[in-house]
Design a protein around this motif. Structure first.
Motif, PDB file in Angstrom:
ATOM      1  N   PHE B 265       0.828  -1.219   0.000  1.00  0.00           N
ATOM      2  CA  PHE B 265       0.000   0.000   0.000  1.00  0.00           C
ATOM      3  C   PHE B 265       0.861   1.266   0.000  1.00  0.00           C
ATOM      4  O   PHE B 265       0.469   2.273  -0.587  1.00  0.00           O
ATOM      5  N   SER B 266       2.041   1.201   0.632  1.00  0.00           N
ATOM      6  CA  SER B 266       2.942   2.364   0.590  1.00  0.00           C
ATOM      7  C   SER B 266       3.353   2.637  -0.857  1.00  0.00           C
ATOM      8  O   SER B 266       3.327   3.770  -1.324  1.00  0.00           O
ATOM      9  N   LEU B 268       1.779   1.758  -3.546  1.00  0.00           N
ATOM     10  CA  LEU B 268       0.615   2.205  -4.312  1.00  0.00           C
ATOM     11  C   LEU B 268       0.374   3.699  -4.131  1.00  0.00           C
ATOM     12  O   LEU B 268       0.174   4.435  -5.101  1.00  0.00           O
ATOM     13  N   PHE B 269       0.419   4.161  -2.852  1.00  0.00           N
ATOM     14  CA  PHE B 269       0.142   5.585  -2.602  1.00  0.00           C
ATOM     15  C   PHE B 269       1.283   6.469  -3.087  1.00  0.00           C
ATOM     16  O   PHE B 269       1.047   7.536  -3.637  1.00  0.00           O
ATOM     17  N   LYS B 271       3.276   5.837  -5.552  1.00  0.00           N
ATOM     18  CA  LYS B 271       3.223   5.808  -7.021  1.00  0.00           C
ATOM     19  C   LYS B 271       2.181   6.806  -7.534  1.00  0.00           C
ATOM     20  O   LYS B 271       2.394   7.478  -8.539  1.00  0.00           O
ATOM     21  N   LYS B 272       1.049   6.902  -6.806  1.00  0.00           N
ATOM     22  CA  LYS B 272      -0.027   7.823  -7.236  1.00  0.00           C
ATOM     23  C   LYS B 272       0.410   9.268  -7.120  1.00  0.00           C
ATOM     24  O   LYS B 272       0.034  10.109  -7.904  1.00  0.00           O
ATOM     25  N   LYS B 273       1.216   9.569  -6.059  1.00  0.00           N
ATOM     26  CA  LYS B 273       1.687  10.946  -5.846  1.00  0.00           C
ATOM     27  C   LYS B 273       2.663  11.323  -6.957  1.00  0.00           C
ATOM     28  O   LYS B 273       2.751  12.375  -7.416  1.00  0.00           O
TER      29      LYS B 273
END
Lengths: 255, 273
Positions: B265-266, B268-269, B271-273
């Motif tokens: 999840f780290s 994933l988040f 990567k989105k930023k």
């Protein structure tokens, strides 16, 4: 050596999915070196016919000869270039580079550690011919619809096939991209001297570019060279409604 | 603190053979499952893999009842289940439905057989959640050898499996032996999942073949790069998980899964930023 004037001879072919008969008693002779289009309504058995030719479906009965050889024998020794329907694949699930997608066409030549240099060279040559070599390291899924089709044609051609089969290759392309596609196919035919069989929904384009048109709806209803040979109510009988030929040349001053 | 902790753990590793074994077996098994898992994630077979692990529980119950070694029986049970799932597909039962039925049926059977067996319910927790620190020498050897076979197979056939996922018909046309290659892949996956039950148990084992593969595909962006990222991800998670469980005195399997999940999840988040 005996030469064969037909690329494909189908005799009494019947294919069924369980109890549903998809193709019934198909008889078809297609000449070498020509561009043959297969048209017909949805569910009429066009894709089934293609899969039967490729040996991907076992028919109930019938006989298929490819370039004068029984289908199984031909497929053991040769490959047929195949461009499947895009929606029947899971392209977006696998993040492959363009070069890797084209290399799929050379799977049989893959060694234990990868592809030989001469195979890579051949792949690059075909990619260059199709003007996609500069995209070799792009992700395939990031390309436009038209470029994706070019890459898939390159994949179909890298094994040097005598026969190229395309199943609805222009679905999802705009008119400009469709016209570019047919122009490309024309160029490839002249350069490579291959026989092409293409399944299509677009009756207008097909009659403009193909040498012969085969109309399939469970059976072969017609195999003709010119749209003028069609009976007046032919498409009404085949599709259940009238089909209008659309002139695709609008906006093209050279046409 | 972290560096001192790592050095202390490394010294401890040389002292205790069970810790050495845990790290080596964890890394081999984790690596093999991470790369096999990339195809699982791309083919959207996560439920299939997780289902096979739960189906193996029935085999464990049967072996305990018969008083024989549980893992060979569980392997046979899962491989037979994979073949039976293929048969059900031909009978117009969807793969999801078949797995859902066999999953619960086999779990229920496993619990009943375990309750009837000599060891009773005592071992239930280790089968459900695994125990990497309790792996014996013989089991470790088997797990390392099968993991190496899995990795060599993936080295040879990773391209074929990617092509098969992307375009089944085309791959069968170009490579007629593809069906056999895919069959071997499924067998290897089933065997690896059952062996990995020793590490994470029936409930948590899917973390080993889903999370690193998903992280690899997200971070790597490209198929071949995804393998290296998945390998790095799983090895760091397993080593850090064992270290964490050793220092905090918490169960090892859940520690590995929490680190993997947190890491995923780290990524994933970030990567989105």
């Amino acid at each position: 050596m005996q030469t064969c004037e037909y690329c494909l001879k189908i005799e009494n072919l019947t294919v069924a999915y369980g109890k549903r008969v998809a193709l019934e008693n198909i008889n078809l002779h297609l000449s070498k070196g020509e561009f043959h289009a297969v048209v017909g309504p949805n569910g009429g058995g066009k894709t089934t016919l293609v899969k039967a030719i490729l040996g991907l479906i076992k028919p109930l009965s019938g006989n298929i000869m490819i370039f004068g050889k029984p289908q199984k024998e031909y497929l053991k020794e040769n490959t047929i270039g195949y461009l499947p329907q895009t929606h029947s694949t899971n392209i977006s699930r696998v993040p492959l580079k363009v070069i890797d997608v084209v290399l799929m066409g050379c799977m049989g030549y893959r060694g234990l550690t990868g592809y030989r240099k001469d195979v890579i060279k051949r792949v690059e040559k075909i990619m260059d011919m199709l003007e996609v070599l500069d995209r070799r390291n792009n992700l395939f899924d990031d390309l436009s619809g038209g470029l994706k089709q070019r890459v898939l044609i390159a994949r179909a051609l890298v094994s040097n096939p005598e026969l190229l089969i395309m199943d609805e290759p222009t679905v999802g392309l705009d008119v400009k991209a469709q016209k570019d596609f047919y122009t490309l196919i024309k160029k490839l035919r002249e350069q490579l001297n291959i026989t092409i069989i293409m399944v299509s929904h677009d009756v207008g384009f097909v009659f403009e570019y193909a040498d012969t048109v085969v109309c399939v709806n469970k059976r072969v209803h017609l195999h003709t060279k010119h749209k003028d040979e069609l009976p007046k109510d032919f498409f009404n009988r085949l599709y259940g409604y009238d089909v209008k030929f659309v002139d695709h040349r609008h906006g093209d001053p050279d046409a | 603190m972290l560096i001192t902790g790592t050095v202390t753990l490394m010294l401890e590793l040389f002292k205790y053979s069970f810790l050495q074994r845990a790290v080596v077996v964890g890394m081999f098994t984790g690596s093999a499952l991470a790369i096999l898992g990339i195809v699982v994630v791309m083919r959207r077979m996560a439920f299939f893999g997780s289902g096979l692990a739960h189906i193996a529980f029935g085999g464990i119950g049967l072996a305990v009842l018969l008083g024989i070694s549980p893992f060979p029986v569980a392997v046979i049970f899962s491989v037979c289940a994979a073949v039976f799932l293929g048969y059900l597909r031909t009978q117009n039962v969807s793969e999801d439905t078949s797995i859902g039925i066999l999953f619960s049926l086999s779990m229920a059977l496993g619990v009943i057989l375990l309750s009837l067996g000599k060891k009773g319910y005592g071992d239930l927790t280790s089968y459900l959640f695994g125990d990497i620190l309790a792996i014996g020498k013989y089991e470790a050897r088997v797990m390392i050898i099968v993991s190496m076979i899995g990795m060599v197979f993936m080295y040879l056939f990773h391209d074929h499996l990617a092509y098969f996922t992307m375009d089944e018909d085309y791959t069968k046309l170009m490579y007629p032996r593809m069906k056999f290659v895919y069959f071997v892949y499924l067998i290897l996956l089933a065997v690896m999942i059952v062996l990995a039950l020793k590490i994470l148990g029936v409930i948590l084992v899917s973390a080993l073949f889903i999370i690193p593969a998903a992280a690899g595909l997200i971070v790597g962006g490209e198929y071949h790069r995804a393998f290296w990222i998945a390998l790095a991800f799983v090895n760091v998670s397993i080593f850090a998980g064992i270290m964490l469980s050793y220092f905090l005195d918490i169960p090892t399997g859940p520690a590995i899964v929490v680190l993997e999940g947190g890491g995923f999840f780290s990524i994933l988040f970030l990567k989105k930023k």
